[in-house]
Design a protein around this motif. Structure first.
Motif, PDB file in Angstrom:
ATOM      1  N   SER A  79       0.815  -1.213   0.000  1.00 37.18           N
ATOM      2  CA  SER A  79       0.000   0.000   0.000  1.00 37.18           C
ATOM      3  C   SER A  79       0.851   1.266   0.000  1.00 37.18           C
ATOM      4  O   SER A  79       2.005   1.254   0.434  1.00 37.18           O
ATOM      5  CB  SER A  79      -0.914  -0.003   1.238  1.00 37.18           C
ATOM      6  N   ASP A  81      -0.273   3.820   1.717  1.00 40.57           N
ATOM      7  CA  ASP A  81      -0.536   4.367   3.053  1.00 40.57           C
ATOM      8  C   ASP A  81       0.409   3.689   4.045  1.00 40.57           C
ATOM      9  O   ASP A  81       0.143   2.584   4.518  1.00 40.57           O
ATOM     10  CB  ASP A  81      -1.991   4.116   3.448  1.00 40.57           C
ATOM     11  N   GLN A  83       1.451   4.802   7.072  1.00 41.60           N
ATOM     12  CA  GLN A  83       1.369   5.228   8.459  1.00 41.60           C
ATOM     13  C   GLN A  83       1.511   4.024   9.392  1.00 41.60           C
ATOM     14  O   GLN A  83       0.998   2.939   9.110  1.00 41.60           O
ATOM     15  CB  GLN A  83       0.017   5.900   8.725  1.00 41.60           C
ATOM     16  N   THR A  86      -1.697   2.461  10.391  1.00 43.73           N
ATOM     17  CA  THR A  86      -2.265   1.642   9.323  1.00 43.73           C
ATOM     18  C   THR A  86      -1.613   0.269   9.300  1.00 43.73           C
ATOM     19  O   THR A  86      -2.293  -0.758   9.192  1.00 43.73           O
ATOM     20  CB  THR A  86      -2.071   2.325   7.956  1.00 43.73           C
TER      21      THR A  86
END
Length: 205
Positions: A79, A81, A83, A86
């Motif tokens: 991904s 994302d 973070q 996450t």
């Protein structure tokens, strides 16, 4: 080895699929979670990769539903994302590991093969310790650059550190490509939760 790639982006499916096919694997792809679940039931792959941000069924929902179908399913989230929250969420949902979409091709292939059981040690280091090693390298390189700058009375330019798991052949290829002829190696042993030796290679011109 059969691998299912689930991603709503045709570009990402093609990119990840090429990496895995070049590694000798059979790849099936799906552009959404529901299609991915049906494909999993049909082909029973060794590993599934999935994106998180997809229309309809999200990657998190896909992971949960797939684990309900097969608790032993091996899932890699790939991904954009990245973070930490996450990453923690996908692991809690049942994913085996998380990779950024910007990961090097070798890292993606090695992670998939490690998860399938070909090299468990590569999986441990690429997942659990990757971020810690990268940050450690950042700090160590900064201190080393300062010491070298003082010694040589010149500015030392730092590059972004890259964490990569290599087998012996890959390491030999790396040395051949980057160290032509004589070089200098400085080694530092460390111990604790993990043990090993860190080496700094300097090419002699």
């Amino acid at each position: 080895m059969k691998i299912v790639v689930v991603d709503d982006s045709a570009f990402s499916r093609a990119h990840i699929g090429r990496i895995l096919r070049d590694g000798g694997h059979t790849v099936y792809d799906a552009e959404g979670g529901k299609e991915g679940l049906a494909l999993y039931r049909e082909v029973r792959p060794a590993v599934v990769t999935v994106d998180l941000l997809m229309p309809g069924m999200s990657g998190i929902d896909f992971i949960r539903e797939l684990k309900a179908i097969d608790p032993q399913a091996r899932i890699i989230v790939i991904s954009a994302d990245v973070q930490q929250l996450t990453q923690d969420e996908v692991i809690a949902a049942g994913a085996s590991l998380f990779l950024a979409k910007t990961s090097q091709e070798r890292a993606i292939l090695e992670a998939v093969e490690a998860l399938a059981g070909k090299d468990a040690s590569a999986l441990i280091f690429s997942v659990i310790h990757r971020d810690a090693f990268t940050e450690t390298m950042n700090i160590a390189m900064g201190r080393a650059a300062h010491a070298l700058s003082v010694l040589l009375a010149r500015r030392v330019l730092l590059q972004v550190p890259v964490f990569e798991v290599m087998d012996r052949r890959g390491f030999e290829e790396f040395l051949t490509a980057h160290i032509a002829g004589a070089g200098v190696m400085v080694q530092q042993s460390f111990a604790g939760v993990i043990e090993g030796t860190a080496s700094l290679l300097v090419q002699q011109n």
